[in-house]
Design an enzyme around this catalytic site. Structure first.
Site, PDB file in Angstrom:
ATOM      1  N   GLU A 286       0.845  -1.220   0.000  1.00  0.00           N
ATOM      2  CA  GLU A 286       0.000   0.000   0.000  1.00  0.00           C
ATOM      3  C   GLU A 286       0.872   1.259   0.000  1.00  0.00           C
ATOM      4  O   GLU A 286       0.524   2.277   0.594  1.00  0.00           O
ATOM      5  CB  GLU A 286      -0.949   0.033   1.210  1.00  0.00           C
ATOM      6  CG  GLU A 286      -1.845  -1.174   1.381  1.00  0.00           C
ATOM      7  CD  GLU A 286      -2.967  -1.273   0.361  1.00  0.00           C
ATOM      8  OE1 GLU A 286      -3.098  -0.365  -0.486  1.00  0.00           O
ATOM      9  OE2 GLU A 286      -3.686  -2.286   0.390  1.00  0.00           O
TER      10      GLU A 286
HETATM   11  C1  LIG Z   1       2.930  -9.964   0.220  1.00  0.00           C
HETATM   12  C2  LIG Z   1       2.748  -8.887  -0.800  1.00  0.00           C
HETATM   13  C3  LIG Z   1       1.489  -8.630  -1.301  1.00  0.00           C
HETATM   14  C4  LIG Z   1       1.306  -7.653  -2.280  1.00  0.00           C
HETATM   15  N1  LIG Z   1       0.065  -7.473  -2.841  1.00  0.00           N
HETATM   16  C5  LIG Z   1      -0.071  -6.647  -3.913  1.00  0.00           C
HETATM   17  C6  LIG Z   1      -1.312  -6.590  -4.634  1.00  0.00           C
HETATM   18  O1  LIG Z   1      -2.293  -7.252  -4.293  1.00  0.00           O
HETATM   19  N2  LIG Z   1      -1.379  -5.793  -5.733  1.00  0.00           N
HETATM   20  C7  LIG Z   1      -0.320  -5.043  -6.164  1.00  0.00           C
HETATM   21  O2  LIG Z   1      -0.455  -4.346  -7.162  1.00  0.00           O
HETATM   22  N3  LIG Z   1       0.872  -5.065  -5.487  1.00  0.00           N
HETATM   23  C8  LIG Z   1       1.023  -5.855  -4.393  1.00  0.00           C
HETATM   24  N4  LIG Z   1       2.229  -5.923  -3.721  1.00  0.00           N
HETATM   25  C9  LIG Z   1       3.345  -5.105  -4.184  1.00  0.00           C
HETATM   26  C10 LIG Z   1       3.710  -3.985  -3.223  1.00  0.00           C
HETATM   27  O3  LIG Z   1       2.750  -2.968  -3.271  1.00  0.00           O
HETATM   28  C11 LIG Z   1       5.125  -3.508  -3.618  1.00  0.00           C
HETATM   29  O4  LIG Z   1       6.016  -4.534  -3.213  1.00  0.00           O
HETATM   30  C12 LIG Z   1       5.494  -2.191  -2.981  1.00  0.00           C
HETATM   31  O5  LIG Z   1       4.747  -1.148  -3.553  1.00  0.00           O
HETATM   32  C13 LIG Z   1       6.988  -1.874  -3.153  1.00  0.00           C
HETATM   33  O6  LIG Z   1       7.409  -2.049  -4.466  1.00  0.00           O
HETATM   34  P1  LIG Z   1       8.724  -2.926  -4.767  1.00  0.00           P
HETATM   35  O7  LIG Z   1       8.574  -4.217  -4.060  1.00  0.00           O
HETATM   36  O8  LIG Z   1       8.929  -2.948  -6.230  1.00  0.00           O
HETATM   37  O9  LIG Z   1       9.893  -2.122  -4.067  1.00  0.00           O
HETATM   38  P2  LIG Z   1      10.707  -0.904  -4.696  1.00  0.00           P
HETATM   39  O10 LIG Z   1       9.774   0.118  -5.229  1.00  0.00           O
HETATM   40  O11 LIG Z   1      11.767  -1.429  -5.587  1.00  0.00           O
HETATM   41  O12 LIG Z   1      11.380  -0.313  -3.381  1.00  0.00           O
HETATM   42  C14 LIG Z   1      12.541  -0.884  -2.771  1.00  0.00           C
HETATM   43  C15 LIG Z   1      12.980   0.049  -1.645  1.00  0.00           C
HETATM   44  O13 LIG Z   1      13.322   1.343  -2.186  1.00  0.00           O
HETATM   45  C16 LIG Z   1      12.539   2.356  -1.578  1.00  0.00           C
HETATM   46  N5  LIG Z   1      12.205   3.372  -2.570  1.00  0.00           N
HETATM   47  C17 LIG Z   1      11.643   3.202  -3.784  1.00  0.00           C
HETATM   48  N6  LIG Z   1      11.456   4.371  -4.387  1.00  0.00           N
HETATM   49  C18 LIG Z   1      11.900   5.326  -3.549  1.00  0.00           C
HETATM   50  C19 LIG Z   1      11.964   6.747  -3.599  1.00  0.00           C
HETATM   51  N7  LIG Z   1      11.492   7.464  -4.621  1.00  0.00           N
HETATM   52  N8  LIG Z   1      12.500   7.398  -2.549  1.00  0.00           N
HETATM   53  C20 LIG Z   1      12.950   6.714  -1.469  1.00  0.00           C
HETATM   54  N9  LIG Z   1      12.902   5.384  -1.358  1.00  0.00           N
HETATM   55  C21 LIG Z   1      12.382   4.686  -2.386  1.00  0.00           C
HETATM   56  C22 LIG Z   1      11.296   1.647  -1.049  1.00  0.00           C
HETATM   57  O14 LIG Z   1      10.687   2.356   0.016  1.00  0.00           O
HETATM   58  C23 LIG Z   1      11.869   0.301  -0.624  1.00  0.00           C
HETATM   59  O15 LIG Z   1      12.416   0.409   0.658  1.00  0.00           O
HETATM   60  C24 LIG Z   1       2.416  -6.882  -2.721  1.00  0.00           C
HETATM   61  C25 LIG Z   1       3.686  -7.132  -2.184  1.00  0.00           C
HETATM   62  C26 LIG Z   1       3.861  -8.128  -1.256  1.00  0.00           C
HETATM   63  C27 LIG Z   1       5.255  -8.403  -0.752  1.00  0.00           C
END
Ligand SMILES: Cc1cc2nc3c(=O)[nH]c(=O)nc-3n(C[C@H](O)[C@H](O)[C@H](O)COP(=O)(O)OP(=O)(O)OC[C@H]3O[C@@H](n4cnc5c(N)ncnc54)[C@H](O)[C@@H]3O)c2cc1C
Length: 477
Positions: A286
């Site tokens: 979220e």
């Molecule tokens: C169990 C689980 C259920 C999920 N369910 C859903 C779902 O139903 N539908 C859906 O669409 N998604 C879902 N997700 C996805 C989830 O919303 C994303 O994992 C989340 O938004 C983070 O994206 P990412 O994993 O690509 O991390 P990234 O975006 O790659 O981030 C990696 C790290 O970098 C940091 N970061 C990234 N950008 C910035 C910035 N601009 N400034 C500072 N820090 C930054 C982040 O805070 C994080 O610490 C789910 C994920 C999990 C693990």
């Protein structure tokens, strides 16, 4: 289901929403992709209208989709013609859609989370959700509401952690006494309870703000979609702050519950292990807590620059200018007092100094982010402290609940910890902006604003006694 409630056409309501409401169908939300998580608006899944103009042909992939294993429909986001961010309803049995195996997750073992692969999937034009290029409305509305739901969920998890830890501490004996009689366990339990109480207060307050605003806007009619979108946007700062506060509270409390259980806390046979695993994800989905912090602080600044929010500190002492709107004045504070005004002064002062420095020295974005996050943490602590204060004040002025001393002790414990956290973030900001005598003067001013932790040990002992007797926090309306 929220995207359907808010954006479905009559036909889509009949076909998808009604069965979802009846429990005959399950939906999933498919936004994240392997290459775009936080940067969600830059997804690459592409949709192109076919020559007949009857279907969108979709290609791409989705990652981490909750409910993927058993969902009947997916609210799918794609770029129409590669550039117009748009939402669709995708049926599970569509040709070209493949659903991956369930991921092996750290926690939430009862859920199904999997990847989707889409190869020339044909989605009928009737399944467009909302308008082409307006998918961000569907996504943001759902994410804001999702943050609020997650906040209430995390707050109840935090309360449960206090409960299991309190009960265990009352039963488990070491050195011939229940471990709850030891000062260090009492300290842990009382701090946990204060933080859980604050998390709950934040979740209640934010839900109440959104609900009351919707009711007021709609009058006797059902709120329109535009009303809902406007309200969710109005309270998006509070939703983001509530998500950060409560998820970190639950995660920390789950960790503390493991500690109270000792070795048994590390065993899957006892409740803390599951709490420890399950609570972790709330800081990630979220919108990660980093993204939520940045969002909240930048939105506060934008509101201030556009004149919608007064951060100047020139209003009278009862102003609520750190919250997007004023809280219900009817809550009142009666004869009670907590010096939140000084905390707000710290926030305003630091915000002004940071803005001036950013303008003056054109700081790099990375440095700027650190300062923004520190300011966000201060704003969140003020929001939480104030939420606790308002909730207890309401109890005082309302039915006159039993055991108010407990709540005032919880309030004091939370306040002292909030001041600590504010001091730490403020020190970091000031040390980045000033040096030498100027820094010393700024730190002196900070000390004048922030109170000392007087009485903490006494408050903790009293709260712990109640927790051990009652097996957790009493339910407080
Ligand atoms: C169990 C689980 C259920 C999920 N369910 C859903 C779902 O139903 N539908 C859906 O669409 N998604 C879902 N997700 C996805 C989830 O919303 C994303 O994992 C989340 O938004 C983070 O994206 P990412 O994993 O690509 O991390 P990234 O975006 O790659 O981030 C990696 C790290 O970098 C940091 N970061 C990234 N950008 C910035 C910035 N601009 N400034 C500072 N820090 C930054 C982040 O805070 C994080 O610490 C789910 C994920 C999990 C693990």
């Amino acid at each position: 289901m929220l995207p359907l409630i808010n954006f479905a056409t009559e036909e889509q309501r009949e076909r998808y929403l009604v069965p979802c409401m009846n429990g005959e169908m399950l939906s999933a939300f498919a936004l994240t992709e392997p290459g775009t998580g936080s940067d969600a608006m830059n997804i690459t899944t592409k949709a192109v209208l076919d020559d007949a103009g009857t279907h969108y042909v979709v290609n791409g992939g989705k990652q981490w989709i909750t409910n993927a294993g058993w969902a009947d429909i997916f609210i799918l986001f794609a770029q129409v013609d590669g550039e117009h961010f748009t939402a669709f309803v995708l049926e599970r049995d569509s040709e070209g859609l493949e659903i991956g195996a369930n991921e092996h997750l750290l926690g939430q073992h009862g859920s199904s989370v999997a990847a989707l692969s889409l190869e020339n999937v044909h989605i009928p034009i009737q399944n467009l959700l909302g308008e082409v290029g307006k998918g961000h409305k569907v996504a943001f509305c759902t994410l804001n509401m999702g943050r609020l739901k997650l906040a209430t969920n995390s707050a109840s998890g935090a309360r449960a952690a206090v409960e299991v830890a309190s009960r265990y501490a009352a039963e488990r004996t070491q050195f011939g006494r229940p471990i709850g009689e030891f000062g260090l366990i009492q300290r842990k339990l009382a701090d946990m309870a204060a933080r859980a109480y604050a998390a709950e207060s934040v979740a209640y307050r934010t839900s109440g703000l959104v609900y009351q605003a919707l009711e007021a806007k709609a009058g006797n009619d059902r709120p329109t979609l535009d009303d809902k979108l406007a309200m969710l946007s109005e309270f998006s700062v509070e939703c983001a702050m509530a998500k950060v506060h409560t998820s970190e509270a639950y995660n920390h409390l789950a960790d503390e519950a493991v500690q109270v259980f000792g070795g048994y806390g590390f065993s899957e046979e006892y409740p803390p292990a599951r709490m420890y695993r399950d609570s972790r994800i709330a800081r990630i989905y979220e919108g990660t807590n980093e993204i939520c912090r940045l969002y909240a602080q930048r939105a506060i600044l934008r509101r201030s620059w556009s004149g919608r929010l007064d951060l100047s500190g020139t209003q009278d002492q009862t102003d609520d200018s750190l919250s997007a709107v004023s809280y219900d004045a009817a809550l009142g504070s009666g004869s009670r007092h907590l010096d939140i005004t000084n905390l707000k002064s710290v926030y305003r002062h630091l915000t002004a100094e940071v803005c001036a420095a950013v303008q003056r020295e054109r700081m790099f974005d990375a440095e700027n982010q650190q300062l923004m996050a520190s300011l966000a943490d201060i704003a969140i602590e003020i929001f939480a402290t104030e939420s606790v204060f308002l909730r207890i004040s309401k109890g005082f002025s309302g039915s006159g609940l039993d055991g108010m001393e407990l709540y005032e002790d919880l309030e004091q414990i939370y306040f002292i910890h909030a001041v600590d956290r504010i001091r730490q973030e403020a020190n970091e900001i000031l040390a980045a902006l000033f040096t030498g005598l100027e820094l010393a003067e700024q730190l002196r001013k900070l000390d004048e604003w922030l109170p000392l932790p007087v009485g903490l040990i006494v408050y903790r002992a009293r709260v712990a006694k109640v927790l051990l007797q009652d097996g957790g926090l009493p339910v407080f309306a």
